[in-house]
Design an enzyme around this catalytic site. Structure first.
Site, PDB file in Angstrom:
ATOM      1  N   TYR A  95      22.194 -49.775   6.655  1.00 50.10           N
ATOM      2  CA  TYR A  95      21.372 -48.684   7.183  1.00 50.10           C
ATOM      3  C   TYR A  95      20.069 -49.252   7.735  1.00 50.10           C
ATOM      4  O   TYR A  95      19.456 -50.133   7.133  1.00 50.10           O
ATOM      5  CB  TYR A  95      21.060 -47.647   6.101  1.00 50.10           C
ATOM      6  CG  TYR A  95      22.202 -46.694   5.820  1.00 50.10           C
ATOM      7  CD1 TYR A  95      22.768 -45.940   6.842  1.00 50.10           C
ATOM      8  CD2 TYR A  95      22.709 -46.551   4.543  1.00 50.10           C
ATOM      9  CE1 TYR A  95      23.805 -45.065   6.591  1.00 50.10           C
ATOM     10  CE2 TYR A  95      23.743 -45.672   4.280  1.00 50.10           C
ATOM     11  CZ  TYR A  95      24.292 -44.929   5.310  1.00 50.10           C
ATOM     12  OH  TYR A  95      25.311 -44.070   5.053  1.00 50.10           O
ATOM     13  N   GLU A  96      19.675 -48.685   8.859  1.00 48.38           N
ATOM     14  CA  GLU A  96      18.526 -49.191   9.610  1.00 48.38           C
ATOM     15  C   GLU A  96      17.244 -49.316   8.779  1.00 48.38           C
ATOM     16  O   GLU A  96      16.415 -50.184   9.037  1.00 48.38           O
ATOM     17  CB  GLU A  96      18.294 -48.256  10.813  1.00 48.38           C
ATOM     18  CG  GLU A  96      17.266 -48.754  11.780  1.00 48.38           C
ATOM     19  CD  GLU A  96      17.194 -47.904  13.038  1.00 48.38           C
ATOM     20  OE1 GLU A  96      18.007 -46.972  13.195  1.00 48.38           O
ATOM     21  OE2 GLU A  96      16.317 -48.178  13.862  1.00 48.38           O
TER      22      GLU A  96
END
Lengths: 324, 272
Positions: free
Chosen positions: B58-59
């Protein structure tokens, strides 16, 4: 031991008009919202906001007219409001300068600041209009003349890799904010910061700044934090002021403490659609309460209790999130 | 292994179709980079159906989470549940730049025939008519992942001959400071890793001729005609490589999507 404990009002008085500021967190997570409200109450203005990414807190500062320069890569409220109406309005009025970089650019700019170097190389975002020289907005405004030591004389630069001959690298300039305001789950009496869950870009933002203000859910003994130093993020000597302030990130969320108050953010994001709506919201929730305690009283116990994180899951199991 | 049981028209929503088509882009074992929303549905579905050994980043900074509660954004505590590492942006963007990301899902407000995407502003950039949230990690991810898949709404005003602002680089991009249009391979040189591989919309799946740098129609969703697709596109579409209809979702995929991936209905509309 230097006691850094102070009130929120005292901590925010450390911020000067026209300062370059940055914050902890990611979009709608662990933003020091109580500090934003107090900055508005104290009438801060002319701020140069520089962030790896922006969120609800930045829309509030921008909407209130406290920001004259915004440098970041993204601003919105995630699922709760995708359009940055306040920034859009200020851009149309011509009362704010927005300088766009990409996420990696901003991250590396902050990292360079934290590392004490003037710039950082990256391969990211070649071929985009972020690098279009016509769109260097601080240059267009005549602000890249070296007069302000917080504004680099170029937006970015190119260099050939001198070591492996891998081609053209982009150099992005360091960010060196005057102040970083942080929300942490725990802080020691001397300022040691412990952040649980994801640390986002907090380490880079904190270490890049000249002064650091921490709002923490709780102040705990230093000796407790020093039992497990591997869980701590930043040593106390990098921190200037600490304020114990439970729920200081509301309506954004804090891992292990409370969830995002999505309904609250959605209402705020919707109010931002018009200047009148924004003003009414601010009059009610910022100027309409004297301080953080009154804000929490206005929110009410049952609302906060629903957001409270389950101690095992680290998020609330009581909030209704979707349509089912 | 039983034969796949495909749903019939009217038994799935647009979001179902987007999530399923996007999930099928993941190959087992890949490292996938995802942002908030539909990408989360797609990767979590893929992990339960066609790519059980894929790893998710996840970013905001969590790696290989294995939680069972859908995050509502990438900063969510739910991203941390049973993650391999909970770190931060510096770690995951460095890994991206290091070339460790196989596939990423992205979105955009506008796209052109070269796959250049705008998520920044419409109109004259220096005095925009509409300001969007901005680039976020879109240009970085689209620069440094081996493949990117865009999930977008098909509308004439969004599928344009050229976008107003290139936020994220496609196959034919601007080489600055001159601003000349050049092939991505020439601009990225030794650091060329790949580029946009598919665009999935509510009407069709598009792919790219990576040498010519241009988009073409790969499959069209059932119930959509070529004429309708062209009417909703601002440039002339290339149908020469169209393989026919997009594979429908299966009952099993939709069951997993609605019962296991997003049972709360955070991103999925209720099933009518």
């Amino acid at each position: 031991m230097q006691d850094k404990r102070c009130t929120l009002q005292e901590a925010i008085q450390m911020i000067n008009d026209n300062d370059m500021i940055t914050f902890s967190g990611f979009v709608i997570w662990r933003r020091p919202m109580a500090a934003i409200y107090e900055m508005l109450r104290q009438g801060k203005k002319g701020l140069h906001l520089v962030e790896v990414n922006s969120g609800t807190h930045a829309e509030l500062l921008i909407g209130a007219g406290a920001v004259s320069i915004w440098e970041s890569c993204w601003i919105g409220h995630e699922l709760y409001g995708k359009v940055p109406y306040c920034l859009d309005r200020k851009l149309k009025e011509g009362t704010i300068i927005a300088e766009d970089y990409s996420h990696q650019h901003m991250l590396y700019r902050m990292a360079a600041g934290a590392m004490g170097i003037p710039y950082m190389p990256t391969w990211a975002s070649r071929g985009t209009d972020i690098l279009n020289p016509e769109y260097d907005m601080l240059e267009r405004a005549g602000l890249r003349n070296g007069a302000n030591d917080k504004i680099p004389v170029k937006k970015f630069d190119y260099a050939q890799d001198p070591f492996y001959n891998e081609g053209e690298v982009i150099h992005v300039p360091a960010v060196r904010p005057n102040v970083c305001i942080v929300h942490a789950q725990q802080v020691g009496e001397e300022g040691t910061i412990r952040i649980s869950g994801q640390t986002y870009s907090d380490e880079q933002a904190i270490k890049a700044a000249d002064r650091v203000i921490v709002l923490a859910e709780e102040i705990v003994p230093e000796s407790y934090l020093r039992e497990e130093p591997e869980r701590n993020l930043v040593p106390g000597y990098l921190v200037d002021a600490i304020v114990e302030l439970p729920w200081a990130a509301h309506p954004t969320g804090a891992y292990g403490c409370y969830d995002v108050d999505g309904a609250f953010i959605r209402e705020f994001a919707s109010a931002c659609k018009t200047e009148e709506g924004f003003r009414a919201w601010v009059d009610e929730w910022v100027y309409g309460v004297r301080d953080h305690d009154e804000y929490l009283d206005k929110l009410g116990f049952s609302r906060l209790e629903k957001l409270r994180a389950n101690s095992y899951h680290k998020y609330s199991t009581k909030v209704k999130r979707g349509s089912r | 292994m039983t034969d796949k049981q495909y749903v019939k028209p009217g038994e799935y929503s647009v979001v179902d179709m987007l999530a399923v088509a996007a999930a099928r882009e993941v190959q087992d074992g890949e490292v996938v980079f995802a942002g908030t929303g539909l990408p989360m549905l797609a990767i979590m579905l893929a992990q339960k159906v066609n790519a059980p050994n894929s790893k998710l980043i996840y970013e905001a900074g969590t790696i290989d989470s294995r939680g069972d509660s859908l995050p509502s954004s990438v900063g969510d505590p739910r991203c941390v549940t049973q993650a391999s590492v909970a770190s931060g942006l510096f770690d995951v963007f460095n890994q991206l730049q290091r070339g460790k990301v196989d596939l990423a899902y992205l979105g955009g407000a506008e796209i052109d025939k070269y796959g250049n995407v705008n998520t920044t502003a419409v109109g004259d950039y220096t005095s925009p008519s509409v300001r969007f949230p901005g680039s976020g990690g879109n240009p970085d991810i689209n620069s440094l992942a081996k493949r990117t898949v865009f999930i977008m709404v098909q509308e004439k005003r969004r599928f344009k001959e050229s976008v107003d602002y290139i936020t994220s680089p496609g196959w034919m991009i601007r080489k600055w400071p001159e601003g000349t249009l050049a092939h991505r391979k020439d601009v990225y040189g030794k650091k060329f890793l790949g580029g946009p591989s598919a665009v999935i919309t509510n009407m069709a799946v598009f792919r790219f001729d990576e040498e010519a740098g241009t988009i073409y129609v790969d499959t069209i969703h059932p119930g959509i005609t070529r004429e309708q697709l062209q009417e909703n596109t601002g440039f002339e579409l290339d149908f020469t490589r169209c393989k026919g209809e997009t594979e429908l979702p299966t009952y099993e995929e939709l069951r997993i999507l609605h019962e296991n991936v997003d049972p709360e209905g955070i991103f999925l509309p209720a099933r009518g």
